[in-house]
Design a protein around this motif. Structure first.
Motif, PDB file in Angstrom:
ATOM      1  N   PRO A  27       1.041  -1.171   0.073  1.00 27.71           N
ATOM      2  CA  PRO A  27      -0.474   0.075   0.488  1.00 27.71           C
ATOM      3  C   PRO A  27       1.092   0.922   0.143  1.00 27.71           C
ATOM      4  O   PRO A  27       2.092   0.967   0.566  1.00 27.71           O
ATOM      5  CB  PRO A  27      -0.690  -0.023   1.330  1.00 27.71           C
ATOM      6  CG  PRO A  27      -0.733  -1.530   1.978  1.00 27.71           C
ATOM      7  CD  PRO A  27       0.650  -1.655   1.006  1.00 27.71           C
ATOM      8  N   ASN A  28       0.269   2.983  -0.320  1.00 31.53           N
ATOM      9  CA  ASN A  28       1.186   3.717   0.206  1.00 31.53           C
ATOM     10  C   ASN A  28       1.353   4.303   1.546  1.00 31.53           C
ATOM     11  O   ASN A  28       3.032   4.704   1.145  1.00 31.53           O
ATOM     12  CB  ASN A  28      -0.123   4.589  -0.845  1.00 31.53           C
ATOM     13  CG  ASN A  28       0.484   4.432  -2.953  1.00 31.53           C
ATOM     14  OD1 ASN A  28       1.212   3.929  -2.497  1.00 31.53           O
ATOM     15  ND2 ASN A  28      -0.853   4.881  -2.838  1.00 31.53           N
ATOM     16  N   THR A  29       0.743   4.118   2.143  1.00 31.73           N
ATOM     17  CA  THR A  29       0.464   3.748   3.550  1.00 31.73           C
ATOM     18  C   THR A  29       2.004   3.072   4.716  1.00 31.73           C
ATOM     19  O   THR A  29       1.602   2.395   3.817  1.00 31.73           O
ATOM     20  CB  THR A  29      -0.367   3.140   4.058  1.00 31.73           C
ATOM     21  OG1 THR A  29      -1.918   4.633   3.218  1.00 31.73           O
ATOM     22  CG2 THR A  29      -0.626   4.129   5.966  1.00 31.73           C
ATOM     23  N   GLN A  30       2.711   3.897   5.166  1.00 31.80           N
ATOM     24  CA  GLN A  30       3.536   3.334   5.289  1.00 31.80           C
ATOM     25  C   GLN A  30       3.181   2.409   6.183  1.00 31.80           C
ATOM     26  O   GLN A  30       2.423   2.238   7.013  1.00 31.80           O
ATOM     27  CB  GLN A  30       4.619   4.105   6.305  1.00 31.80           C
ATOM     28  CG  GLN A  30       5.890   3.123   6.741  1.00 31.80           C
ATOM     29  CD  GLN A  30       6.482   4.231   7.980  1.00 31.80           C
ATOM     30  OE1 GLN A  30       6.274   5.378   8.637  1.00 31.80           O
ATOM     31  NE2 GLN A  30       7.829   4.139   8.844  1.00 31.80           N
ATOM     32  N   THR A  31       3.906   0.962   6.089  1.00 36.82           N
ATOM     33  CA  THR A  31       3.082  -0.572   6.949  1.00 36.82           C
ATOM     34  C   THR A  31       4.473  -1.170   7.015  1.00 36.82           C
ATOM     35  O   THR A  31       5.294  -1.010   6.818  1.00 36.82           O
ATOM     36  CB  THR A  31       2.984  -1.087   5.667  1.00 36.82           C
ATOM     37  OG1 THR A  31       1.828  -0.565   5.195  1.00 36.82           O
ATOM     38  CG2 THR A  31       2.115  -2.378   6.395  1.00 36.82           C
ATOM     39  N   ILE A  32       3.939  -1.710   8.851  1.00 32.70           N
ATOM     40  CA  ILE A  32       5.525  -2.039   9.683  1.00 32.70           C
ATOM     41  C   ILE A  32       4.141  -3.376   9.818  1.00 32.70           C
ATOM     42  O   ILE A  32       3.953  -3.266  10.434  1.00 32.70           O
ATOM     43  CB  ILE A  32       5.701  -1.317  10.582  1.00 32.70           C
ATOM     44  CG1 ILE A  32       6.402   0.446  10.548  1.00 32.70           C
ATOM     45  CG2 ILE A  32       6.583  -2.205  11.549  1.00 32.70           C
ATOM     46  CD1 ILE A  32       5.993   1.176  11.784  1.00 32.70           C
ATOM     47  N   LEU A  33       5.491  -5.054   9.924  1.00 34.45           N
ATOM     48  CA  LEU A  33       5.784  -5.666  10.634  1.00 34.45           C
ATOM     49  C   LEU A  33       5.641  -5.830  11.976  1.00 34.45           C
ATOM     50  O   LEU A  33       6.617  -5.940  12.335  1.00 34.45           O
ATOM     51  CB  LEU A  33       5.713  -7.019   9.300  1.00 34.45           C
ATOM     52  CG  LEU A  33       5.138  -8.743   9.806  1.00 34.45           C
ATOM     53  CD1 LEU A  33       4.011  -8.991   9.719  1.00 34.45           C
ATOM     54  CD2 LEU A  33       5.789  -9.310   8.899  1.00 34.45           C
ATOM     55  N   VAL A  34       4.926  -6.171  12.856  1.00 32.57           N
ATOM     56  CA  VAL A  34       5.315  -6.502  13.594  1.00 32.57           C
ATOM     57  C   VAL A  34       4.871  -7.976  14.255  1.00 32.57           C
ATOM     58  O   VAL A  34       3.931  -8.501  14.760  1.00 32.57           O
ATOM     59  CB  VAL A  34       4.648  -5.930  15.361  1.00 32.57           C
ATOM     60  CG1 VAL A  34       5.398  -5.804  16.835  1.00 32.57           C
ATOM     61  CG2 VAL A  34       4.515  -4.639  14.825  1.00 32.57           C
ATOM     62  N   ASP A  35       6.402  -8.598  14.622  1.00 29.12           N
ATOM     63  CA  ASP A  35       6.502  -9.706  14.015  1.00 29.12           C
ATOM     64  C   ASP A  35       6.826 -10.558  15.912  1.00 29.12           C
ATOM     65  O   ASP A  35       7.714  -9.882  16.623  1.00 29.12           O
ATOM     66  CB  ASP A  35       6.601 -11.039  13.239  1.00 29.12           C
ATOM     67  CG  ASP A  35       7.305 -12.270  12.926  1.00 29.12           C
ATOM     68  OD1 ASP A  35       6.417 -12.579  13.798  1.00 29.12           O
ATOM     69  OD2 ASP A  35       7.612 -12.590  12.136  1.00 29.12           O
TER      70      ASP A  35
END
Ligand code: TXA
Ligand code: MG
Length: 352
Positions: free
Chosen positions: A238-246
């Protein structure tokens, strides 16, 4: 462009019309059990070239060829070994693409010059009928502009593709929601190049050895040799900044992920934030000034996988600063889910 509604009923007459379009080298968006495809006659170079144009697809990313029976398979590939036969017998029709040695007659642009081709027999009646009626194999990547999340409903891809194809067949929502498992047999071992609903444990049950290609979770670096060209291209983001928390594999723990997310929310108080998470945890985020989007229960990852692409597609509509995605266990279809998340985040992952 003509839209054909097959949501409730498949009318053979209408499908014949679309099949004729395929025969005459047109472009068609059609449903499969994984995601929608944008298909053309795989035996015609010009028809295949139109797919690359419509998607803006890099010309080093080969297409999957969809078939409806064994007879078609025999015309396309050669030197099939016993392990490959076993996989096809067991998983077709279904969400498995197998990489095989191609025969000469397949145009070079389908495989981007490779000597191998990815073949799949989908488990969707509309797709199977369309291939049968067209009486040619259908080359089809996922229906989306290159780099965007794959389409799992006609509504999601209508605007994006309506001026680029001749027909769109609406077959309702794609049940699986992530693309097929792409695999290759190398030295008697099954190597998964792209994870999907068919997981390593499903393959192990057939008594076969199986491993995941190293690039499924790791970033492709300059100079790396990649077995599946699709792995090196930007995807699903997506254009929105995206972060995965794993959470670390050894002692995977949802509690730790939630704790970390709550900490981050505390730090980013002035930002507009979304979390993509699960039913079990939504109550933790009430009154936290965050848009919480649940993909369903973590106990039902099949439901989760069916909602991923729709959710990623609509994320930008919310106009937020940041989106955090909660990781799931890398088990079964969880492997495919985490592969899509990691790529949606451009490998921006926080591990706790
Ligand atoms: O579920 C699916 O597979 C959907 C539906 C429409 O069938 N199709 C799909 O196609 O996802 P596409 O083009 O988006 O992805 C094809 C993947 C890419 O990652 C590509 O690199 C890989 O398959 N691929 C195709 N031919 C290959 C080959 N000869 N060797 C290695 N990888 C190959
Ligand atoms: Mg794709």
């Amino acid at each position: 462009m003509k839209l054909i509604d097959c949501k409730d009923r498949i009318e053979e007459e209408k499908l014949k019309e679309v099949a004729n379009c395929i025969k005459n080298n047109g472009l068609v968006v059609f449903p499969t059990e994984t995601v929608y495809g944008i298909g053309a006659n795989a035996l015609d170079e010009n028809a295949v070239a139109k797919i690359f144009d419509a998607k803006g697809r890099p010309n080093d990313n080969p297409l999957i060829v969809h078939i409806c029976n064994e007879e078609m398979l025999k015309k396309l590939v050669t030197n099939v070994n016993e392990i490959e036969m076993l996989l096809m017998k067991h998983f077709w029709p279904g969400p498995m693409t197998i990489i095989l040695e191609k025969k000469e007659r397949l145009p070079n642009n389908v495989t981007c010059g490779l000597k191998t081709v990815g073949i799949r027999m989908p488990q969707n009646q509309i797709a199977l009928d369309l291939i049968r009626l067209a009486n040619v194999p259908i080359a089809a990547p996922s229906a989306n502009l290159s780099g965007k999340p794959s389409g799992t409903t006609i509504d999601d891809i209508y605007e994006e593709l309506k001026d680029k194809v001749d027909y769109m067949i609406d077959g309702g929502i794609s049940t699986i929601g992530v693309e097929s498992t792409v695999l290759k047999v190398v030295n008697h071992e099954v190597v998964i190049l792209r994870p999907g609903k068919i997981s390593p444990s499903d393959i192990r049950k057939l008594g076969l050895e199986v491993r995941l290609d190293e690039h499924i979770f790791d970033e492709v670096k300059e100079g790396d040799k990649v077995e599946s060209p699709g792995m090196k291209h930007r995807h699903y983001a997506p254009n929105t900044q995206t972060i995965l928390v794993d959470s670390k594999e050894e002692d995977f723990c949802y509690e730790k992920i939630n704790k970390k997310m709550l900490e981050i929310l505390e730090m980013k108080k002035n930002e507009r934030i979304a979390i993509i998470g699960y039913d079990e945890f939504s109550s933790f985020y009430e009154n936290k000034n965050v848009t919480y989007i649940s993909l369903g229960s973590v106990e039902n990852l099949n439901e989760v996988s069916s909602k991923i692409f729709q959710t990623l597609r609509h994320l930008d509509d919310l106009n937020l600063d940041v989106c955090m995605i909660q990781g799931v266990k890398k088990k079964g279809i969880g492997i495919a889910i985490m592969n899509r998340f990691i790529r949606a985040c451009h490998h921006h992952v926080i591990k706790v």
